[in-house]
Write an enzyme that holds these catalytic residues in place. Structure first.
Site, PDB file in Angstrom:
ATOM      1  N   ASN A  91       0.804  -1.227   0.000  1.00 18.55           N
ATOM      2  CA  ASN A  91       0.000   0.000   0.000  1.00 18.55           C
ATOM      3  C   ASN A  91       0.837   1.278   0.000  1.00 18.55           C
ATOM      4  O   ASN A  91       0.410   2.286  -0.557  1.00 18.55           O
ATOM      5  CB  ASN A  91      -0.922  -0.018   1.231  1.00 18.55           C
ATOM      6  CG  ASN A  91      -1.484   1.352   1.533  1.00 18.55           C
ATOM      7  OD1 ASN A  91      -2.386   1.825   0.843  1.00 18.55           O
ATOM      8  ND2 ASN A  91      -0.955   2.026   2.543  1.00 18.55           N
ATOM      9  N   SER A 142      -4.097   2.798  -8.360  1.00 14.94           N
ATOM     10  CA  SER A 142      -4.846   4.059  -8.436  1.00 14.94           C
ATOM     11  C   SER A 142      -5.614   4.095  -9.737  1.00 14.94           C
ATOM     12  O   SER A 142      -5.254   3.407 -10.706  1.00 14.94           O
ATOM     13  CB  SER A 142      -3.862   5.230  -8.385  1.00 14.94           C
ATOM     14  OG  SER A 142      -4.495   6.431  -8.753  1.00 14.94           O
ATOM     15  N   TYR A 155       3.820   9.607 -11.229  1.00 17.14           N
ATOM     16  CA  TYR A 155       2.822   8.871 -10.439  1.00 17.14           C
ATOM     17  C   TYR A 155       1.985   7.984 -11.352  1.00 17.14           C
ATOM     18  O   TYR A 155       1.798   6.790 -11.077  1.00 17.14           O
ATOM     19  CB  TYR A 155       1.935   9.862  -9.683  1.00 17.14           C
ATOM     20  CG  TYR A 155       0.936   9.203  -8.750  1.00 17.14           C
ATOM     21  CD1 TYR A 155       1.329   8.690  -7.514  1.00 17.14           C
ATOM     22  CD2 TYR A 155      -0.414   9.107  -9.103  1.00 17.14           C
ATOM     23  CE1 TYR A 155       0.409   8.090  -6.662  1.00 17.14           C
ATOM     24  CE2 TYR A 155      -1.343   8.513  -8.248  1.00 17.14           C
ATOM     25  CZ  TYR A 155      -0.924   8.004  -7.026  1.00 17.14           C
ATOM     26  OH  TYR A 155      -1.843   7.408  -6.182  1.00 17.14           O
ATOM     27  N   SER A 158       4.016   5.092 -12.482  1.00 19.06           N
ATOM     28  CA  SER A 158       4.262   4.091 -11.429  1.00 19.06           C
ATOM     29  C   SER A 158       3.034   3.212 -11.226  1.00 19.06           C
ATOM     30  O   SER A 158       3.157   2.003 -11.001  1.00 19.06           O
ATOM     31  CB  SER A 158       4.669   4.769 -10.116  1.00 19.06           C
ATOM     32  OG  SER A 158       3.566   5.393  -9.474  1.00 19.06           O
ATOM     33  N   LYS A 159       1.846   3.805 -11.304  1.00 24.95           N
ATOM     34  CA  LYS A 159       0.630   3.022 -11.065  1.00 24.95           C
ATOM     35  C   LYS A 159       0.285   2.171 -12.296  1.00 24.95           C
ATOM     36  O   LYS A 159      -0.282   1.079 -12.149  1.00 24.95           O
ATOM     37  CB  LYS A 159      -0.531   3.946 -10.674  1.00 24.95           C
ATOM     38  CG  LYS A 159      -0.311   4.660  -9.345  1.00 24.95           C
ATOM     39  CD  LYS A 159      -0.101   3.697  -8.175  1.00 24.95           C
ATOM     40  CE  LYS A 159      -0.050   4.398  -6.830  1.00 24.95           C
ATOM     41  NZ  LYS A 159       0.159   3.475  -5.701  1.00 24.95           N
ATOM     42  N   ILE A 188      -9.583   9.639  -2.391  1.00 24.48           N
ATOM     43  CA  ILE A 188      -9.922   9.115  -1.068  1.00 24.48           C
ATOM     44  C   ILE A 188      -9.373  10.093  -0.024  1.00 24.48           C
ATOM     45  O   ILE A 188      -8.227  10.569  -0.151  1.00 24.48           O
ATOM     46  CB  ILE A 188      -9.270   7.718  -0.848  1.00 24.48           C
ATOM     47  CG1 ILE A 188      -9.665   6.732  -1.961  1.00 24.48           C
ATOM     48  CG2 ILE A 188      -9.609   7.180   0.548  1.00 24.48           C
ATOM     49  CD1 ILE A 188     -11.121   6.357  -2.052  1.00 24.48           C
TER      50      ILE A 188
END
Ligand SMILES: NC(=O)c1ccc[n+]([C@@H]2O[C@H](COP(=O)([O-])OP(=O)(O)OC[C@H]3O[C@@H](n4cnc5c(N)ncnc54)[C@H](OP(=O)(O)O)[C@@H]3O)[C@@H](O)[C@H]2O)c1
Length: 260
Positions: A91, A142, A155, A158-159, A188
């Site tokens: 996570n 994500s 980002y 990476s996801k 979130i």
């Protein structure tokens, strides 16, 4: 009913946000826990949020997950205290704002080291033990793994890598009984945006925007992600592997009216 009774679960990034909520839920569902993060005091706060009778079955391992020694320590401490590993929740993650014109390579490296390289490293170290238990892995990816957003290039990359990692590793391990899935949240409520440098006013606006760009008209709560992580990790999901579950209030269904 989901039960994680007597399972041993490693949760990275358990000192805040989604990882913290997942830890509290896993403890309630009967799991023994190995919680990882850099902030020792915040990990203690997570443990304090767990029911008192579960706390004797929770340990913390403090350290930077992007350092191979931290990953080794997590596995060592898990086996030392509990003797097995059933569940790995990858996570921990960071977000950095930058597009192609502004991205610094040292920021790119830090983000990739944390969001994907650490996941590969810890998964490899846990694998012999997960194979022994026919355990499961849940990666926290994500919506940015598949949907493109401006100005968070590394980002998103990476996801996207984490999504493919999830599916490829699921295929590699399926015949040997280890399941690998991911959750792909939309916005979130957590600390990730403030840590990325958003001011309180910018964060307030970001959450206002989330009411418009999520079909359900609101951002999500940590527990709404934790519930799905628990389900995927549990035996109730015994025939599910290689799945990427969008937890985004229908954001992925929406058209290109918004690019936040
Ligand atoms: N919140 C969202 O809107 C959202 C949406 C989609 C996906 N996600 C994903 O959800 C995951 C959790 O994010 P969150 O929203 O809960 O963020 P958060 O509240 O900022 O928590 C991030 C967690 O990751 C840990 N972490 C970060 N870098 C680390 C490192 N180098 N070594 C060890 N631990 C590290 C932090 O621990 P320490 O501070 O103790 O180091 C913290 O516990 C991330 O992978 C994120 O990409 C979040």
């Amino acid at each position: 009913m989901i039960s994680l009774r007597d399972k041993v679960s490693i949760i990275t990034g358990a000192s805040s946000g989604i990882g913290q909520g997942t830890a509290v839920l896993f403890a309630r569902l009967g799991s023994k826990l190995v919680l990882s993060g850099r902030n020792s005091q915040a990990l203690d706060e997570t443990i304090n949020q767990c029911d008192p009778e579960t706390r004797k079955n929770i340990i913390k391992v403090v350290g930077d997950i992007s350092k191979p020694d931290t990953c080794k320590m997590i596995v060592y401490e898990s086996l030392e205290k509990f003797g097995k590993i059933d569940i790995l929740v990858n996570n921990a993650g960071i977000l950095k704002t930058a597009g192609i014109e502004t991205m610094q390579m040292n920021d790119y490296d830090e983000l990739m080291d944390t969001n994907i390289k650490a996941v590969i490293n810890l998964t490899q170290l846990c694998l012999p033990h997960l194979l022994e238990q026919k355990g499961s892995i849940v990666n926290v990816s994500s919506i940015a793994g598949s949907k493109t957003f401006p100005n968070i290039l590394a980002y998103c990359m990476s996801k996207a890598a984490l999504d493919q990692f999830t599916k490829c590793v699921a295929l590699d391990l399926a015949s040997r009984g280890v399941r690998v899935n991911a959750v792909n949240p939309g916005v979130i409520l957590s600390n990730i945006q403030r840590r990325n440098g958003l001011t309180e006013e910018q964060y307030r606006q970001y959450l206002e925007d989330a009411k418009l760009n999520h079909a359900m008209g609101r951002p999500g709560h940590v527990i709404e992600v934790a519930n799905t992580i628990a389900f995927l990790a549990s035996d109730l999901a015994s025939f599910i592997t290689g799945e990427l579950v969008q937890i985004d209030g229908g954001r992925h269904l929406m058209g290109p009216i918004d690019n936040n």
